[in-house]
Design an enzyme around this catalytic site. Structure first.
Site, short mmCIF file in Angstrom:
data_model
loop_
_atom_site.label_atom_id
_atom_site.label_comp_id
_atom_site.label_asym_id
_atom_site.label_seq_id
_atom_site.Cartn_x
_atom_site.Cartn_y
_atom_site.Cartn_z
N GLY A 297 0.80 -1.22 0.00
CA GLY A 297 0.00 0.00 0.00
C GLY A 297 0.83 1.26 0.00
O GLY A 297 0.29 2.37 -0.13
N ASP A 320 0.09 -5.61 3.70
CA ASP A 320 0.41 -4.34 4.36
C ASP A 320 -0.22 -4.32 5.73
O ASP A 320 -1.27 -4.92 5.96
CB ASP A 320 -0.09 -3.15 3.52
CG ASP A 320 0.70 -1.88 3.79
OD1 ASP A 320 0.70 -1.41 4.93
OD2 ASP A 320 1.33 -1.36 2.84
N ASN A 325 -4.30 2.12 3.10
CA ASN A 325 -3.51 2.15 1.87
C ASN A 325 -3.72 0.89 1.03
O ASN A 325 -3.81 0.95 -0.20
CB ASN A 325 -2.02 2.29 2.19
CG ASN A 325 -1.65 3.73 2.53
OD1 ASN A 325 -2.43 4.65 2.34
ND2 ASN A 325 -0.44 3.92 3.04
N ALA A 371 8.92 -4.61 -0.12
CA ALA A 371 9.00 -3.15 -0.05
C ALA A 371 8.66 -2.61 1.33
O ALA A 371 8.82 -1.40 1.58
CB ALA A 371 8.08 -2.52 -1.10
N LYS A 375 11.31 3.99 6.69
CA LYS A 375 12.27 4.67 5.83
C LYS A 375 12.64 6.08 6.29
O LYS A 375 13.54 6.68 5.74
CB LYS A 375 11.73 4.75 4.40
CG LYS A 375 11.31 3.41 3.79
CD LYS A 375 10.74 3.59 2.40
CE LYS A 375 10.23 2.28 1.83
NZ LYS A 375 8.98 1.84 2.45
N LYS A 417 20.95 4.83 1.11
CA LYS A 417 21.39 5.13 2.48
C LYS A 417 22.04 3.93 3.16
O LYS A 417 22.58 4.05 4.26
CB LYS A 417 20.20 5.64 3.30
CG LYS A 417 19.71 7.00 2.81
CD LYS A 417 18.45 7.44 3.52
CE LYS A 417 18.02 8.84 3.03
NZ LYS A 417 17.69 8.87 1.60
N GLY A 457 7.82 12.37 -4.90
CA GLY A 457 6.41 12.17 -4.58
C GLY A 457 6.14 10.99 -3.67
O GLY A 457 4.99 10.69 -3.37
N ARG A 547 19.91 16.94 10.07
CA ARG A 547 19.23 16.18 11.11
C ARG A 547 20.09 15.01 11.55
O ARG A 547 21.05 14.64 10.86
CB ARG A 547 17.88 15.68 10.56
CG ARG A 547 16.94 16.79 10.17
CD ARG A 547 15.72 16.26 9.45
NE ARG A 547 16.05 15.63 8.18
CZ ARG A 547 15.17 15.11 7.34
NH1 ARG A 547 13.91 15.13 7.67
NH2 ARG A 547 15.54 14.58 6.21
N GLU A 550 21.88 12.33 9.08
CA GLU A 550 21.75 12.80 7.71
C GLU A 550 23.09 13.16 7.10
O GLU A 550 23.92 13.80 7.74
CB GLU A 550 20.81 14.01 7.68
CG GLU A 550 20.41 14.43 6.29
CD GLU A 550 19.27 15.43 6.32
OE1 GLU A 550 18.31 15.24 5.56
OE2 GLU A 550 19.32 16.39 7.10
#
Length: 630
Positions: A297, A320, A325, A371, A375, A417, A457, A547, A550
């Site tokens: 989702g 999910d 979602n 997936a 994150k 990352k 997005g 942050r 980061e």
């Protein structure tokens, strides 16, 4: 004057049918008299006139009613409505001719001809005037006194469709002032009375000359390079900018073309062609297979479900923890594919090992796209135990289930990352990569990972945040003036994931070519300009500091030498695996799991450093708006 138009409009709108009948009756009588007026003979001296005028009038009005001329909404009249009115005139005149001849009523032939032409001309003319009054009155009634001055870029068929739609229906009160186009043969000519004034290089001058408020880029088939060039020119103005989508979304028809005009998006400014791959092998790989998507989702997971569905899977399973979602993507796919797609939704957490085993036992699954993950970097820095439970232990659970049930292929969605991680999220994703690489060495299942950077997005992406901040009047928060990130659209990333997975043989870490890194500051500036505002003047930029966890710059490859392997797909590379002790890996994962469930932060950090030697935790001070900075 405005009140007069509004009053006239209201009166015409309320009694429009009866007013038109009265006007037509008057026109028909005058038209019937016109041959005699032209000939100079007074109607009183024509013995048949008083016996035929009412027949002529009745025939015309009845014909107009039966043919639906009075049902037309003349505010939106087009060529078909005008043609129908002309047909009604022809039919009425023929009926009158036949009737008078059959009743032996003497009428000279020139009367038929002159009366027909005068009636046709006047009935059509009065409707055109009537339509103009209605449009003016409509605008005044809705208090649309302030036009939005529009410049259209492109003088092609799409622009013709836009102008035609605006003439019929103009809810945004657009006033198209000019068109620009790089075809010099078109400059100086007009489309629907709108002048083509210059090439795109002269856009700034034309904006000032015509006092433009908004620009519409109306070249659906334009290439990315020229699109970026034109948008960069337009971005120097304070005009709002909109764009027609790519040509494939306009192929069906040009109806409601104004609804298809969208806001300019940041991906329009990336300056590169969208990634497009031959989908033949991907379709062969997916078609007829049962596919499970964890985190189905989410932003990446849902796009995986969309593209997988287009390749004809035997069954699609959306897994999910967040039911809303999962429901949204399920309903979207049901609407699109109906009974042709066999789709199931499973609501569970990947932390729930028993439920996962039940799901795997219930379906004969061929392929797993994993997936599901936490994150968000700053949130995972504050809640590292949750990152461990989900990204490490959750992945471990799905990997074990896939192995036990002899799944054909397992694809982990990883991240840039994970390369030399400076944050908990990146370290956990690196451990997930190590787990699937370890299992691949002794499992019947092919385990692979696909690593890529930020997607425009996606949930948690900086772009929606910037748009919201601009909408609220600023400031736009950027963590550092020099911070850069790799960007790709969600459909592009998923297309590459599917293509990479179809060519996987097991054990690979595929790395997607994300193009050139983009400065986050530049993204912020572009979004502000695309909104018709000026950075640092209309909208402030606030630099909040990096942050926790980061980096200023992200990396896509662990090795910085020549060890990465090219594939036969330009945008896909393979990272050479790094060696590690598998027994130690799983022993430390168990220790890490205990530390996570005990919420022992010190031990979590210790075991992360042991598991991922390249993990170097940063000491960035936490910004005051840790979940709202870019």
């Amino acid at each position: 004057m405005s009140n007069l138009y509004s009053s006239t409009y209201e009166l015409l709108n309320k009694y429009r049918k009866y007013i038109l009948i009265l006007i037509d009756t008057f026109i028909i009588l005058i038209s019937f008299l016109s041959p005699h007026i032209i000939s100079g003979v007074h109607p009183d001296k024509i013995i048949w006139f008083e016996n035929t005028w009412y027949i002529y009038t009745t025939i015309y009005i009845v014909t107009f009613v039966l043919m639906g001329v009075y049902k037309n909404i003349w505010r939106y009249a087009g060529i078909q409505d005008i043609f129908k009115c002309l047909q009604a005139n022809i039919l009425a005149n023929i009926i009158f001719l036949v009737l008078t001849k059959s009743l032996n009523i003497f009428v000279r032939y020139y009367v038929y001809i002159v009366a027909f032409f005068v009636t046709s001309f006047c009935t059509l003319a009065i409707r055109i005037v009537y339509r103009a009054i209605l449009i003016i009155g409509d605008k005044n009634t809705k208090k649309l006194s302030h036009y939005t001055n529009i410049m259209i870029v492109g003088a092609g068929e799409a622009t013709v469709a836009i102008l035609q739609e605006i003439s019929r229906n103009n809810p945004n009160n657009y006033m198209v002032k000019c068109i620009v186009d790089d075809d010099k043969t078109k400059i100086g000519r007009t489309i629907n009375s709108v002048p083509i004034v210059s090439s795109t290089d002269e856009i700034p001058a034309m904006i000032n000359k015509f006092d433009i408020d908004e620009i519409i880029l109306s070249i659906p088939s334009i290439d990315k390079e020229n699109k970026k060039r034109i948008l960069d020119i337009c971005a120097k103005s304070k005009c709002k900018m909109k764009i027609l989508p790519e040509v494939y979304s306009l192929l069906t028809d040009n109806k409601n073309i104004l609804d298809k005009i969208r806001e300019v998006q940041v991906e329009d400014l990336l300056g590169r062609e969208p990634i497009s791959l031959d989908c033949t092998l991907t379709k062969e790989y997916i078609q007829g297979k049962t596919v499970l998507v964890t985190g189905g989702g989410g932003s990446i997971g849902s796009e995986l479900c969309r593209q997988i569905s287009s390749y004809g899977p035997k069954k699609l399973i959306v897994l999910d923890i967040y039911e809303n979602n999962a429901y949204i993507i399920q309903q979207e796919l049901v609407r699109q594919y109906g009974d042709t797609l066999d789709i199931e939704v499973e609501i569970t957490s990947i932390r729930d090992k028993n439920k996962l085993n039940q799901v795997f036992a219930s379906y004969d699954i061929d392929i797993v796209f994993h997936a599901a993950a936490h994150k968000h970097v700053p949130l995972m820095e504050k809640n590292p135990e949750e990152a461990i439970k989900n990204n490490v232990i959750g992945t471990y659970n799905v990997v074990q289930a896939a192995d036990e049930h002899n799944i054909e292929k397992f694809i982990l969605i990883s991240t840039d990352k994970a390369v030399n991680p400076t944050n908990v999220m990146g370290a956990t994703k690196r451990i997930a990569e190590m787990i699937i690489q370890s299992y691949n060495s002794h499992s019947e299942t092919d385990f692979v990972a696909v690593r890529f950077g930020n997607v425009l997005g996606s949930n948690g992406s900086v772009i929606p945040l910037f748009k919201e901040q601009i909408k609220e009047g600023g400031p736009v928060t950027v963590t550092h003036e020099e911070i850069t990130r790799y960007f790709m659209t969600i459909p592009e990333a998923v297309q590459l994931v599917l293509r990479a997975s179809s060519m996987a043989e097991g054990g690979e870490i595929f790395v997607l070519d994300m193009g050139e890194p983009v400065k986050i500051k530049d993204l912020a500036y572009n979004l502000i300009k695309l909104s018709g505002l000026e950075p640092e003047i209309d909208i402030d930029i606030e630099y909040t500091g990096l942050r926790p966890g980061e980096k200023l710059f992200e990396e896509l490859l662990i090795s910085h030498d020549k060890n990465q392997v090219k594939t036969n797909i330009d945008k896909i590379f393979i990272e050479q695996p790094t060696s590690f002790d598998e027994q130690e890996l799983f022993e430390l994962v168990k220790e890490l799991e205990q530390a996570a469930y005990n919420t022992d932060i010190e031990k979590i950090v210790y075991f992360l450093e042991k598991l991922v030697p390249t993990y170097k935790r940063t000491t960035n001070e936490k910004c005051s708006k840790s979940t709202e900075c870019a």
